[in-house]
Design an enzyme around this catalytic site. Structure first.
Site, mmCIF file in Angstrom:
data_model
loop_
_atom_site.group_PDB
_atom_site.id
_atom_site.type_symbol
_atom_site.label_atom_id
_atom_site.label_comp_id
_atom_site.label_asym_id
_atom_site.label_seq_id
_atom_site.Cartn_x
_atom_site.Cartn_y
_atom_site.Cartn_z
ATOM 1 N N ALA A 37 -11.049 8.528 7.730
ATOM 2 C CA ALA A 37 -10.784 9.745 7.393
ATOM 3 C C ALA A 37 -9.315 9.832 6.326
ATOM 4 O O ALA A 37 -9.265 10.623 5.765
ATOM 5 C CB ALA A 37 -10.299 10.609 8.674
ATOM 6 N N ASN A 38 -8.603 8.692 6.478
ATOM 7 C CA ASN A 38 -7.529 8.850 5.379
ATOM 8 C C ASN A 38 -7.904 8.460 4.054
ATOM 9 O O ASN A 38 -7.006 8.382 3.287
ATOM 10 C CB ASN A 38 -6.522 7.720 6.017
ATOM 11 C CG ASN A 38 -7.249 6.308 5.982
ATOM 12 O OD1 ASN A 38 -8.058 6.115 5.376
ATOM 13 N ND2 ASN A 38 -6.660 5.515 6.929
ATOM 14 N N PRO A 44 -2.924 2.148 20.117
ATOM 15 C CA PRO A 44 -1.603 1.441 19.512
ATOM 16 C C PRO A 44 -1.698 1.299 18.053
ATOM 17 O O PRO A 44 -2.756 0.835 17.593
ATOM 18 C CB PRO A 44 -1.307 0.157 20.356
ATOM 19 C CG PRO A 44 -2.667 -0.341 20.698
ATOM 20 C CD PRO A 44 -3.421 1.194 20.829
ATOM 21 N N SER A 45 -0.709 1.504 17.189
ATOM 22 C CA SER A 45 -0.844 1.513 15.822
ATOM 23 C C SER A 45 -0.972 -0.041 15.282
ATOM 24 O O SER A 45 -0.047 -0.718 16.159
ATOM 25 C CB SER A 45 0.250 1.985 15.128
ATOM 26 O OG SER A 45 0.651 1.604 13.792
ATOM 27 N N GLY A 46 -1.648 -0.338 14.197
ATOM 28 C CA GLY A 46 -1.729 -1.812 13.900
ATOM 29 C C GLY A 46 -0.749 -2.018 12.895
ATOM 30 O O GLY A 46 -0.825 -3.153 12.277
ATOM 31 N N THR A 47 -0.015 -0.845 12.374
ATOM 32 C CA THR A 47 0.937 -1.252 11.368
ATOM 33 C C THR A 47 2.329 -0.640 11.439
ATOM 34 O O THR A 47 3.360 -0.972 10.776
ATOM 35 C CB THR A 47 0.337 -0.379 10.158
ATOM 36 O OG1 THR A 47 0.368 1.074 10.633
ATOM 37 C CG2 THR A 47 -1.114 -0.780 9.405
ATOM 38 N N SER A 96 0.840 -1.173 -0.122
ATOM 39 C CA SER A 96 0.096 0.079 0.212
ATOM 40 C C SER A 96 0.794 1.265 -0.213
ATOM 41 O O SER A 96 1.594 1.450 -0.953
ATOM 42 C CB SER A 96 -0.909 -0.059 1.230
ATOM 43 O OG SER A 96 -1.850 1.109 1.205
ATOM 44 N N ARG A 144 -0.120 6.100 18.371
ATOM 45 C CA ARG A 144 -0.741 7.127 17.724
ATOM 46 C C ARG A 144 -1.511 8.036 18.591
ATOM 47 O O ARG A 144 -2.187 7.664 19.629
ATOM 48 C CB ARG A 144 -1.519 6.683 16.573
ATOM 49 C CG ARG A 144 -0.736 5.941 15.651
ATOM 50 C CD ARG A 144 -1.272 6.117 14.271
ATOM 51 N NE ARG A 144 -0.904 4.995 13.214
ATOM 52 C CZ ARG A 144 0.375 5.190 12.825
ATOM 53 N NH1 ARG A 144 0.927 6.356 12.938
ATOM 54 N NH2 ARG A 144 0.708 4.432 11.857
ATOM 55 N N ASP A 166 -3.601 6.189 -3.290
ATOM 56 C CA ASP A 166 -2.390 5.716 -2.337
ATOM 57 C C ASP A 166 -1.724 4.677 -3.335
ATOM 58 O O ASP A 166 -1.980 4.146 -4.256
ATOM 59 C CB ASP A 166 -2.657 5.139 -1.022
ATOM 60 C CG ASP A 166 -3.431 3.622 -1.057
ATOM 61 O OD1 ASP A 166 -4.016 3.545 -2.030
ATOM 62 O OD2 ASP A 166 -3.398 3.073 0.005
HETATM 63 C C1 16G Z 1 -4.330 -0.064 7.432
HETATM 64 C C2 16G Z 1 -5.672 -0.342 6.992
HETATM 65 C C3 16G Z 1 -6.576 1.257 7.358
HETATM 66 C C4 16G Z 1 -6.251 1.699 8.880
HETATM 67 C C5 16G Z 1 -4.621 1.672 8.977
HETATM 68 C C6 16G Z 1 -4.339 2.311 10.445
HETATM 69 C C7 16G Z 1 -7.096 -1.743 5.640
HETATM 70 C C8 16G Z 1 -7.181 -2.120 4.243
HETATM 71 N N1 16G Z 1 -6.055 -0.692 5.728
HETATM 72 O O1 16G Z 1 -3.618 0.501 6.507
HETATM 73 O O2 16G Z 1 -7.848 1.038 7.346
HETATM 74 O O3 16G Z 1 -6.438 2.977 8.911
HETATM 75 O O4 16G Z 1 -4.057 0.680 8.739
HETATM 76 O O5 16G Z 1 -3.090 2.247 10.497
HETATM 77 O O6 16G Z 1 -7.738 -2.192 6.598
HETATM 78 P P1 16G Z 1 -2.267 2.411 12.122
HETATM 79 O O7 16G Z 1 -3.053 1.136 12.833
HETATM 80 O O8 16G Z 1 -1.083 2.098 11.915
HETATM 81 O O9 16G Z 1 -2.935 3.631 12.568
HETATM 82 MG MG MG Z 2 -3.827 1.015 0.386
#
Ligand code: 16G
Ligand code: MG
Length: 545
Positions: free
Chosen positions: A372-373, A500-503, A65, A508, A277
């Site tokens: 929002a993103n 906590p961020s999921g990525t 992504s 955050r 994106d």
């Molecule tokens: C991922 C999610 C998005 C979410 C983002 C939050 C999908 C397809 N994408 O990109 O929806 O806004 O994670 O990221 O589900 P964060 O947990 O790091 O804030």
């Molecule tokens: Mg994407």
């Protein structure tokens, strides 16, 4: 069994680095591409099992992504084109983290738990984005599928939402559309042309749109689609991947987070622009004022535009269908107020991550969901689609009702209901602006965003933060929510939350208030509270200037 021998043999060609642990995150695995070969192979295996289990085609999309070019990742797609169900996310994590010698045991464990009939046929669709690592990684997925005797179809370069669409088409025997990229363009573009062709007084200016393709797959696919659009939309495509680097200083995430235009785009004041994106499942719009100010129209503004339009059409068509908007805690407070108080639509708030929003939106006749993103789409229940169709075909209704019902019918067709889709959302937004004769400035003026700020804080272990109420309140560590409450009280129209961020390995912080200075100060003070109460590492957060 021969299949398992083949898995053993092939898996040694896709070895797991010993000790490496990765989690299936909010939207799949995502990390540096060098660490992912074994993950891809194993996701090929898992998709094959999932296909045998569901007796349907499953999708595997290779993409990271909006992450930098060096990263990659993988997303699994379930039969109706939705994201894979949470129980199987856990299997994905188990399979990904089994050491080389334990792989067969981990695989057999899933087969046994899910009572999978291994002689059942399996079908897997595979797609990839434009990253240089995607070619070999998607080959690793295909290897995994073939080991277990699965049949794969390699769609090659496609956007994430295109692959979701293909999976849904395939499993609904074409009822949703043709499972081809051409079928996708035809369905969406024909609906777009039908929506816009009778709009009165449409000027060339209104047909003109500037797109930032993030130097990614979305740019390639917009180019491919252009010929299906006739003259109904005139596109200037920037960041098409010819020179710039993927997602570097461009794309929807950059524009949203930095709140400024992408580099590589020539924008004239007042012109309507949008950014995709890196895998084209998000979109944001923007324009600059004649004084150079930057105006962002994010997912909340998009949800507002779409739901206003749908509500008006439902009324004109004389259809009594319940419409709701699904948001997350990141939705600007002004958007929520406008939707609830002025538009009088139901608003729900879910945890971050598309699967949560998608799920909540399924509960309504019409569920408009947007983060929002810029990730979002609209879901129509089967009953809603049927009612719309009946009204469009009923010989006894008034012309006005019929016209509205026909518009609704074509609106359904332009939308990719499987997942948020930058291309489909763009066509929908362009159609709405055309039909309503609205400029981007008029759209922007529907409500004014509250100034806001997002920050991140590094902590030793972000799992110490636990949240409730759709991530709007922290339940641990002790004292954090009380501290946030105390800080929020100091400002007007203020709101703040942490999660906590999921990525990414960070916490955050979000804050909004009546002025930018207040939002910045609040975000900083909340960051300090996180740093102190949740085990911050490195330097203390500094105030924003
Ligand atoms: C991922 C999610 C998005 C979410 C983002 C939050 C999908 C397809 N994408 O990109 O929806 O806004 O994670 O990221 O589900 P964060 O947990 O790091 O804030
Ligand atoms: Mg994407």
């Amino acid at each position: 069994m021969a299949q398992f021998q083949e898995v053993s043999r092939q898996s040694s060609l896709h070895p797991k680095p010993a000790g490496l642990i990765l989690q299936y995150g909010t939207a799949g695995f995502r990390t540096n591409a060098k660490q992912l070969d074994h993950i891809m192979f194993r996701m090929g295996l898992l998709a094959t099992l999932r296909s045998k289990k569901t007796k349907a085609t499953i999708g595997v999309m290779v993409t990271a992504s909006h992450n930098p070019e060096e990263d990659n990742g993988v997303k699994l797609i379930d039969p109706m084109g939705e994201m894979v169900t949470p129980a199987w996310e856990d299997y994905a994590t188990q399979l990904a983290n089994a050491e080389q010698e334990d792989l067969l045991t981990a695989l057999k464990d899933i087969i046994q738990k899910e009572a999978i009939n291994m002689s059942q046929e399996a079908h897997v669709f595979v797609g990839k984005d434009t990253r240089s690592s995607s070619a070999s990684l998607s080959q690793a997925v295909l290897d995994g599928v073939s080991c277990l005797g699965g049949l794969s179809k390699d769609y090659g370069l496609v956007t994430t939402p295109q692959l979701h669409y293909m999976v849904c088409c395939q499993n609904t025997q074409g009822k949703y559309g043709d499972a081809t990229v051409e079928g996708y363009y035809k369905k969406l573009c024909q609906a777009f042309i039908r929506l816009t062709k009778n709009a009165s007084n449409r000027t060339d200016d209104q047909k003109y749109l500037c797109i930032d393709g993030a130097n990614g797959i979305g740019a390639l696919k917009v180019r491919e689609m252009e010929s299906y659009l006739g003259n109904e939309l005139q596109i200037s495509l920037f960041n098409d991947g010819n020179k710039g680097k993927l997602n570097h200083q461009c794309g929807a995430d950059f524009v949203k987070v930095q709140q400024k235009p992408p580099t590589g785009v020539e924008i004239n004041p007042g012109e309507r622009c949008c950014s995709f994106d890196g895998d084209a499942d998000r979109i944001v719009y923007y324009y600059t004022g004649s004084d150079g100010t930057f105006h962002l129209l994010d997912g909340d503004k998009i949800a507002t535009l779409i739901s206003t339009y749908l509500k008006e059409l439902l009324m004109q068509a004389g259809l009594d269908l319940k419409i709701a908007v699904v948001q997350t805690a990141y939705a600007n407070g002004s958007s929520t107020c406008y939707l609830e108080d002025t538009m009088k639509v139901t608003v729900c708030c879910t945890k971050t991550g598309v699967k949560h929003l998608h799920h909540a939106a399924q509960e309504f006749d019409i569920g408009v969901y947007f983060e929002a993103n810029g990730h979002g789409t609209v879901l129509f229940s089967k009953a809603a689609e049927e009612k719309i169709q009946q009204q469009a075909e009923d010989g006894n209704v008034s012309d006005e009702k019929k016209r509205a019902a026909l518009l609704l019918q074509n609106t359904v067709s332009v939308i990719n209901q499987t997942v948020g889709d930058a291309i489909s959302d763009m066509l929908l937004i362009e159609a709405i602006l055309t039909i309503k004769g609205m400029t981007v400035q008029q759209w922007d003026a529907i409500y004014s965003d509250l100034p806001n700020r997002q920050l991140k804080v590094k902590v030793a272990d972000r799992r110490v933060i636990d949240t409730t109420d759709a991530e709007r309140r922290a339940v641990s560590p002790a004292g954090l929510q009380e501290a946030i409450d105390g800080l929020v009280k100091k400002y007007r129209q203020a709101r703040s939350f942490v999660r906590p961020s999921g990525t990414e390995d960070v916490v955050r912080v979000y804050a909004e208030a009546d002025t930018q200075e207040s939002a910045d100060a609040l975000a900083h003070e909340v960051s300090l509270a996180v740093y102190r109460l949740a085990g911050g590492v490195g330097d203390e957060p500094k105030p924003i200037h």
